[in-house]
Scaffold this active site. Structure first.
Site, PDB file in Angstrom:
ATOM      1  CG  HIS A   1      -2.604   0.197  -6.819  1.00  0.00           C
ATOM      2  ND1 HIS A   1      -3.050   0.962  -5.838  1.00  0.00           N
ATOM      3  CD2 HIS A   1      -2.696  -1.295  -6.433  1.00  0.00           C
ATOM      4  CE1 HIS A   1      -3.397   0.040  -4.738  1.00  0.00           C
ATOM      5  NE2 HIS A   1      -3.323  -1.085  -4.999  1.00  0.00           N
TER       6      HIS A   1
ATOM      7  NE  ARG B   1      -4.324  -1.433   0.147  1.00  0.00           N
ATOM      8  CZ  ARG B   1      -4.237  -2.267  -0.803  1.00  0.00           C
ATOM      9  NH1 ARG B   1      -3.385  -2.582  -1.641  1.00  0.00           N
ATOM     10  NH2 ARG B   1      -5.534  -3.005  -0.896  1.00  0.00           N
TER      11      ARG B   1
END
Length: 313
Positions: free
Chosen positions: A276, A228
């Site tokens: 991502h 993350r």
């Protein structure tokens, strides 16, 4: 039984079609009939609007359309029902593919050879063997263990770090703050697959980077973050690169996404940026896993992948 599908950043039509294909007998809605809709028993979400789930009186479980659940807990009005991480071979395999790809690219001098190609330089670089390299994986759940197995099959040594003690065959494992120094001292390439919690937020900071192994067979330490964005301090990463505390980095996640066009990470010669995309959630692969869980739960079987709210994962 009605299932609520609420997604931000994903195409709801694709997910709805995939969920219906997995079980056509269930009603799937994109929003409640009203704030206290009694028909909704399950919710499948990604970054749902805050407060959306709060008033649903018959809600039994919330499923995350991805490995992470921090987006769910960002909702301060979340009802007290089980939150379930997606458990699917496809998601695990995709993450392992990314980890192996980035480890191999750094290990086999990808950046240096791309630079040489651009300059038409024919020069063979010294190349250590995989058995000389230790890849340290932070976050040793299903994703971390699967990646470790694939890296070991290629001949790498693997170390694992987690919040609580875990074991895996052929892997040296470390746990907690007391084990972090030993883990970093053992690792030539550090792969971060941690969940984002109050304890892990900002863990990749200047202090962390200063503890990376200085001398490695590659010439310096490498960081790969596919966990993350909130785990990392990006200014600290840039400073570590400039000071040669860090040799190279592959970053798939960022504090602000999309990564702003003027961010220096885009143009840093020793940083590899992906949007991502390490483990994309595929509706056709993941929807059946969600529907199987729901069917099993209705038969009285326990849910798999239920999140510990105290730990945050």
């Amino acid at each position: 039984m009605t299932l609520l599908l609420s997604v931000t950043g994903f195409d709801p039509k694709r997910w709805r079609a995939a969920l219906e294909a997995a079980d056509g007998d269930r009603d799937i809605v994109l929003e409640p009939a009203h704030s206290a809709d009694p028909a909704i028993e399950y919710a499948v979400v990604w970054k749902q609007p805050p407060g959306l789930l709060e008033g649903l009186p018959n809600l039994k479980a919330i499923f995350s359309l991805g490995a992470g659940v921090d987006h769910i807990f960002a909702d301060k009005a979340l009802p007290d029902v089980p939150v379930v991480r997606i458990v699917a071979d496809d998601l695990t395999a995709r993450m392992s593919e990314y980890v192996v790809w980035r480890v191999l690219d750094h290990f086999r001098r990808g950046r240096a050879y791309r630079t040489q190609q651009a300059q038409t330089i024919w020069h063979e670089r010294l190349q250590p063997a995989a058995r000389e390299i230790t890849v340290g994986i932070m976050g040793f759940g299903e994703l971390g263990r699967d990646a470790a197995g694939k890296l070991r099959a290629l001949g790498f040594n693997v170390a694992g770090w987690s919040r609580t003690a875990k074991t895996a065959e052929g892997v040296e494992t470390f746990a907690g703050e007391d084990g972090l120094n030993g883990f970093l001292a053992a690792s030539d390439i550090v792969v971060v697959l941690l969940p984002l919690t109050a304890e892990t937020r900002g863990i990749i900071d200047a202090g962390f980077l200063s503890r990376l192994k200085r001398r490695t067979p590659l010439g310096g330490p490498v960081l790969i973050n596919a966990g993350r964005g909130g785990l990392q301090n990006e200014a600290a990463i840039l400073e570590a690169l400039e000071q040669d505390t860090l040799m190279e980095a592959s970053l798939d996640v960022f504090n602000v996404e999309p990564l702003p066009a003027d961010h220096p990470l885009w143009r840093h010669p020793r940083v590899f940026v992906t949007p991502h995309a390490a483990a994309v959630s595929d509706p056709d692969a993941l929807a059946p896993a969600v529907m199987r869980q729901i069917a099993a739960h209705e038969r009285g079987e326990p849910l798999r992948g239920v999140v510990d709210r105290t730990a945050g994962y």
